[in-house]
Design an enzyme around this catalytic site. Structure first.
Site, PDB file in Angstrom:
ATOM      1  N   GLU A   1       0.811  -1.222   0.000  1.00  0.00           N
ATOM      2  CA  GLU A   1       0.000   0.000   0.000  1.00  0.00           C
ATOM      3  C   GLU A   1       0.850   1.281   0.000  1.00  0.00           C
ATOM      4  OE1 GLU A   1      -2.855  -0.047   3.179  1.00  0.00           O
ATOM      5  OE2 GLU A   1      -3.899  -1.796   2.399  1.00  0.00           O
TER       6      GLU A   1
ATOM      7  N   GLU B   1      -4.971  -8.813   1.160  1.00  0.00           N
ATOM      8  CA  GLU B   1      -5.579  -8.465   2.450  1.00  0.00           C
ATOM      9  C   GLU B   1      -7.066  -8.233   2.245  1.00  0.00           C
ATOM     10  OE1 GLU B   1      -4.008  -5.166   4.805  1.00  0.00           O
ATOM     11  OE2 GLU B   1      -1.965  -5.708   4.242  1.00  0.00           O
TER      12      GLU B   1
HETATM   13  C1  BGP Z   1      -4.067  -2.095   5.686  1.00  0.00           C
HETATM   14  C2  BGP Z   1      -2.638  -2.294   6.127  1.00  0.00           C
HETATM   15  C3  BGP Z   1      -2.447  -3.141   7.321  1.00  0.00           C
HETATM   16  C4  BGP Z   1      -3.591  -3.184   8.316  1.00  0.00           C
HETATM   17  C5  BGP Z   1      -4.971  -3.065   7.693  1.00  0.00           C
HETATM   18  C6  BGP Z   1      -6.101  -2.780   8.650  1.00  0.00           C
HETATM   19  O1  BGP Z   1      -4.207  -0.826   5.153  1.00  0.00           O
HETATM   20  O2  BGP Z   1      -1.848  -2.852   5.096  1.00  0.00           O
HETATM   21  O3  BGP Z   1      -1.207  -2.801   7.868  1.00  0.00           O
HETATM   22  O4  BGP Z   1      -3.345  -2.459   9.428  1.00  0.00           O
HETATM   23  O5  BGP Z   1      -5.023  -2.101   6.698  1.00  0.00           O
HETATM   24  O6  BGP Z   1      -6.204  -1.422   8.945  1.00  0.00           O
HETATM   25  P1  BGP Z   1      -6.128  -0.833  10.400  1.00  0.00           P
HETATM   26  O7  BGP Z   1      -5.058  -1.593  11.096  1.00  0.00           O
HETATM   27  O8  BGP Z   1      -5.779   0.603  10.247  1.00  0.00           O
HETATM   28  O9  BGP Z   1      -7.465  -1.018  11.004  1.00  0.00           O
END
Ligand code: BGP
Length: 463
Positions: free
Chosen positions: A168, A367
């Site tokens: 990302e 993800e």
């Molecule tokens: C994505 C990232 C992760 C993870 C996930 C969930 O953007 O790659 O690192 O954290 O989101 O988001 P958050 O942890 O901000 O709730």
């Protein structure tokens, strides 16, 4: 087994993590500081309940136990990131032998358990010393990253076949240079554009090194959070606004890394707002000749957009949002804990877009997931009954299955994440894992979704 939703053979079932969010041991065994260690030291009140990255899920010490759990829930692949500041404490220069041992052991242990390691080189975690030199605003840091990437390919490329340059990459641009949710907390569109551009250069340079080393049967890609931009309506003003959001947040990385060139419309937009970055001779060819072999897609939420309602304050700093307003669609389904809309069809729309406009490049879902607060309230018989998470995954998989049936080149599905981990400034507020983490004891307990995904992975599908 005859299943309604059967996935292609050798489909990747697994999950993803990142070093800073799971390893802990943030000051052990010679690790250098990264921007998260430093920002937490400086402003602990910016992190939910004041919890920082020192211990997180203690994966650094418990990876063997955790790999057993992954195996038990049917993982055949797993993505983790290397902590640049653990491997090269100053970001540039001497290697940390203890880090080499750790990552070697981790890779070997995964392979021993028939879990294919996917390595990501950069997950939001700039070494502090390099951030002090300007981070990705500085081309010397781009070169330091290239050296670091080369070092990793040489150290681990004999066993690791799937590599990613960045996770990302738009997020550190948004967080660190536009919207104040990552260090260095700058709000400056022009500097943000420079960071984004230099990250594209870093991606191309790393790919160039990867090709030179000729890693046997290896592939290199990038992980992008492709957030479809849906216009409120077909009114031309709404369509224009959605297109601009798409250019800024999706195509700014998707086009140069997959097609080897920036969209002309984006260049025009950047130019007409005096935001053009500094470009070096040869950059254009570098980007053109070093595109990715495959893509990881992170998908959590759609972006809904409408034409701007009011003129922006001329004295406030220019931001992407000066070109559109975010739109709250009536009736939308929300994950209220994270404040993100749940729109399962988005995953299908992304895959179709890649098929139709990006030469059906090989991809996988790297993800997808649902962070929920206070999950303990759902405990029955000692287990968190996370039916909401099972529904979330199932609905996304149904749309993904449809995309594959229609010819999309999607090779797998990784969940965020296998065990509850540290979510940046949200720390341990929202939990994402198949496995519950007791923060006090570090005990790991399967949630209902862990048993569910185990069956799905075993059967390579579900009804
Ligand atoms: C994505 C990232 C992760 C993870 C996930 C969930 O953007 O790659 O690192 O954290 O989101 O988001 P958050 O942890 O901000 O709730």
């Amino acid at each position: 087994m005859n299943l309604k939703y059967k996935f292609p053979e050798n489909f990747w079932w697994g999950s993803a993590v990142s070093a800073t969010q799971i390893e802990g041991a943030s000051k052990e065994d010679g690790k250098g500081l990264n921007i998260w260690d430093y920002w937490y030291e400086k402003e602990p009140y910016r992190f939910f309940e004041g919890i920082g990255p020192e211990i997180t899920s203690d994966f650094y010490h418990r990876y063997k136990e955790d790999i057993k759990l992954m195996k038990e829930i049917g993982h055949n692949s797993f993505r983790f990131s290397i902590s640049w500041s653990r491997l090269i404490p100053n970001g540039n220069g001497n290697l940390n032998e203890k880090a080499i041992d750790f990552y070697n052991d981790l890779i070997n242990e995964l392979l021993k358990n028939d879990i294919e390691p996917f390595i990501n080189l950069y997950h939001f975690d700039m070494p502090l010393e390099l951030q002090n030199k300007g981070g990705f605003e500085n081309r010397d840091v781009v070169d330091a990253y290239t050296e670091y990437a080369k070092t990793c390919f040489k150290l681990f490329g004999d066993r690791v076949k799937r590599w990613f340059t960045f996770n990302e990459p738009i997020v550190p641009v948004e967080g660190g240079y536009l919207y104040d949710f990552h260090y260095p907390n700058v709000v400056d569109f022009k500097r943000a554009v420079q960071v984004a551009y230099n990250t594209v250069i870093a991606n191309a340079k790393a790919i160039k090194e990867f090709k030179k080393l000729n890693i046997k049967k290896g592939k290199i890609g990038i992980i992008l959070n492709l957030t479809p931009s849906y216009p409120r309506s077909n009114n031309p003003a709404d369509l224009k606004a959605a297109n601009i959001a798409d250019l800024f947040f999706n195509r700014s990385f998707l086009d140069p890394t997959v097609k080897g060139e920036y969209p002309k419309e984006l260049i025009e937009l950047i130019k007409s707002n005096n935001l053009l970055p500094i470009v070096f001779d040869g950059d254009k060819d570098l980007i053109k000749n070093n595109t990715v072999d495959f893509l990881g897609i992170n998908y959590y939420q759609p972006r809904r957009v409408k034409a701007k309602a009011c003129m922006p304050n001329p004295e406030s700093p220019l931001l992407p949002d000066d070109f559109f307003d975010n739109y709250e669609m009536p009736g939308r389904k929300m994950n209220v804990y994270r404040g993100w809309e749940i729109y399962e069809k988005g995953i299908y729309d992304i895959a179709i877009n890649l098929k139709e406009n990006y030469n059906n490049i090989e991809s996988y879902i790297s993800e997808n997931g649902m962070g929920v607060q206070n999950e303990e309230r759902f405990i029955k018989d000692g287990i968190i009954q996370d039916d909401y998470r099972i529904d979330f995954i199932r609905e996304h998989l149904i749309w993904l299955h449809k995309a594959i049936e229609e010819g999309c080149n999607v090779k797998g599905y990784h969940m965020w994440t296998f065990i509850d981990n540290w979510s940046w400034t949200n720390a341990y507020k929202n939990r994402y894992g198949f496995i519950q983490l007791d923060l006090k004891t570090q005990k790991r307990i399967f949630k209902k979704s862990a048993y569910w995904i185990k069956e799905v992975a075993k059967n390579n599908g579900f009804n």
